[in-house]
Scaffold this motif. Sequence first.
Motif, mmCIF file in Angstrom:
data_model
loop_
_atom_site.group_PDB
_atom_site.id
_atom_site.type_symbol
_atom_site.label_atom_id
_atom_site.label_comp_id
_atom_site.label_asym_id
_atom_site.label_seq_id
_atom_site.Cartn_x
_atom_site.Cartn_y
_atom_site.Cartn_z
ATOM 1 N N LYS A 1 0.841 -1.183 0.000
ATOM 2 C CA LYS A 1 0.000 0.000 0.000
ATOM 3 C C LYS A 1 0.880 1.239 0.000
ATOM 4 N N PRO A 2 0.407 2.313 -0.660
ATOM 5 C CA PRO A 2 1.201 3.544 -0.628
ATOM 6 C C PRO A 2 1.248 4.118 0.784
ATOM 7 N N GLN A 3 2.340 4.779 1.100
ATOM 8 C CA GLN A 3 2.478 5.418 2.406
ATOM 9 C C GLN A 3 1.831 6.796 2.352
ATOM 10 N N TYR A 4 1.159 7.165 3.421
ATOM 11 C CA TYR A 4 0.507 8.467 3.490
ATOM 12 C C TYR A 4 1.476 9.524 4.007
ATOM 13 N N THR A 5 1.482 10.674 3.343
ATOM 14 C CA THR A 5 2.236 11.817 3.842
ATOM 15 C C THR A 5 1.409 12.469 4.955
ATOM 16 N N GLU A 6 2.009 13.378 5.672
ATOM 17 C CA GLU A 6 1.271 14.104 6.715
ATOM 18 C C GLU A 6 0.113 14.891 6.097
ATOM 19 N N GLU A 7 0.344 15.446 4.911
ATOM 20 C CA GLU A 7 -0.721 16.198 4.226
ATOM 21 C C GLU A 7 -1.897 15.290 3.887
ATOM 22 N N MET A 8 -1.602 14.085 3.379
ATOM 23 C CA MET A 8 -2.676 13.146 3.044
ATOM 24 C C MET A 8 -3.379 12.661 4.305
ATOM 25 N N ARG A 9 -2.631 12.450 5.367
ATOM 26 C CA ARG A 9 -3.223 12.028 6.639
ATOM 27 C C ARG A 9 -4.184 13.109 7.143
ATOM 28 N N ALA A 10 -3.819 14.376 7.002
ATOM 29 C CA ALA A 10 -4.690 15.490 7.415
ATOM 30 C C ALA A 10 -5.960 15.503 6.570
ATOM 31 N N LYS A 11 -5.824 15.248 5.267
ATOM 32 C CA LYS A 11 -6.998 15.199 4.387
ATOM 33 C C LYS A 11 -7.885 14.019 4.760
ATOM 34 N N LEU A 12 -7.279 12.900 5.082
ATOM 35 C CA LEU A 12 -8.035 11.724 5.510
ATOM 36 C C LEU A 12 -8.857 12.048 6.756
ATOM 37 N N ASN A 13 -8.241 12.689 7.731
ATOM 38 C CA ASN A 13 -8.954 13.034 8.964
ATOM 39 C C ASN A 13 -10.081 14.023 8.701
ATOM 40 N N LYS A 14 -9.841 14.993 7.824
ATOM 41 C CA LYS A 14 -10.886 15.961 7.490
ATOM 42 C C LYS A 14 -12.030 15.261 6.753
ATOM 43 N N MET A 15 -11.694 14.356 5.823
ATOM 44 C CA MET A 15 -12.731 13.646 5.084
ATOM 45 C C MET A 15 -13.564 12.778 6.027
ATOM 46 N N TYR A 16 -12.915 12.136 6.971
ATOM 47 C CA TYR A 16 -13.636 11.342 7.969
ATOM 48 C C TYR A 16 -14.686 12.205 8.668
ATOM 49 N N LYS A 17 -14.305 13.395 9.091
ATOM 50 C CA LYS A 17 -15.248 14.285 9.786
ATOM 51 C C LYS A 17 -16.399 14.693 8.878
ATOM 52 N N LEU A 18 -16.112 14.983 7.620
ATOM 53 C CA LEU A 18 -17.176 15.357 6.683
ATOM 54 C C LEU A 18 -18.154 14.203 6.464
ATOM 55 N N LEU A 19 -17.619 12.988 6.303
ATOM 56 C CA LEU A 19 -18.473 11.836 6.012
ATOM 57 C C LEU A 19 -19.365 11.459 7.182
ATOM 58 N N ARG A 20 -19.068 11.948 8.351
ATOM 59 C CA ARG A 20 -19.941 11.710 9.502
ATOM 60 C C ARG A 20 -21.176 12.614 9.435
ATOM 61 N N GLU A 21 -21.118 13.676 8.626
ATOM 62 C CA GLU A 21 -22.218 14.643 8.536
ATOM 63 C C GLU A 21 -23.321 14.225 7.582
ATOM 64 N N ARG A 22 -22.923 13.816 6.355
ATOM 65 C CA ARG A 22 -23.898 13.514 5.298
ATOM 66 C C ARG A 22 -23.199 12.788 4.161
ATOM 67 N N PHE A 23 -23.998 12.450 3.120
ATOM 68 C CA PHE A 23 -23.409 11.870 1.920
ATOM 69 C C PHE A 23 -22.658 12.946 1.150
ATOM 70 N N TYR A 24 -21.479 12.581 0.661
ATOM 71 C CA TYR A 24 -20.706 13.442 -0.234
ATOM 72 C C TYR A 24 -20.407 12.642 -1.490
ATOM 73 N N SER A 25 -20.618 13.260 -2.640
ATOM 74 C CA SER A 25 -20.289 12.582 -3.896
ATOM 75 C C SER A 25 -18.783 12.597 -4.098
ATOM 76 N N LYS A 26 -18.327 11.718 -4.952
ATOM 77 C CA LYS A 26 -16.909 11.663 -5.282
ATOM 78 C C LYS A 26 -16.455 13.011 -5.851
ATOM 79 N N GLU A 27 -17.302 13.607 -6.687
ATOM 80 C CA GLU A 27 -16.967 14.890 -7.307
ATOM 81 C C GLU A 27 -16.848 15.994 -6.254
ATOM 82 N N GLU A 28 -17.770 16.003 -5.283
ATOM 83 C CA GLU A 28 -17.680 16.994 -4.208
ATOM 84 C C GLU A 28 -16.366 16.838 -3.447
ATOM 85 N N LEU A 29 -16.023 15.615 -3.126
ATOM 86 C CA LEU A 29 -14.785 15.364 -2.381
ATOM 87 C C LEU A 29 -13.557 15.750 -3.201
ATOM 88 N N MET A 30 -13.606 15.496 -4.498
ATOM 89 C CA MET A 30 -12.501 15.893 -5.363
ATOM 90 C C MET A 30 -12.325 17.411 -5.332
#
Length: 112
Positions: free
Chosen positions: A5-34
């Motif tokens: 598996k690819p290794q996550y940079t700190e920047e990607m890890r921060a995006k992962l954590n932010k995305m986790y918080k967003l996905l707890r709120e509602r559905f997000y489309s792939k395009e919205e997340l992009m």
Amino acid sequence: MKCEKPQYTEEMRAKLNKMYKLLRERFYSKEELMDIFGLGERQIRMIITEISHRYPVISTSGTNAGYKIAKTEQDLALVEHSWAELSSRCEELEKRIQPLIAFREKFKKGVY
């Protein structure tokens, strides 16, 4: 056969954590997340996959507009639908793997 598996940079890890918080709120489309994260489709899918290894990410074809983390009883039907889709994909992949294994075994025995 092992794939790394690819290794996550700190920047990607921060995006992962932010995305986790967003996905707890509602559905997000792939395009919205992009758009939100400035990432391509493959990177979004990679992060969603990583999140889904720890949390119940709902994503079913045809029934919603993206991804969401299940939190309530109202999410149960979509969780079951997601589960059924994943199980079906596993079965289909297993069918695809069998001829590859058979070829490898024949090749090792010198049949090909």
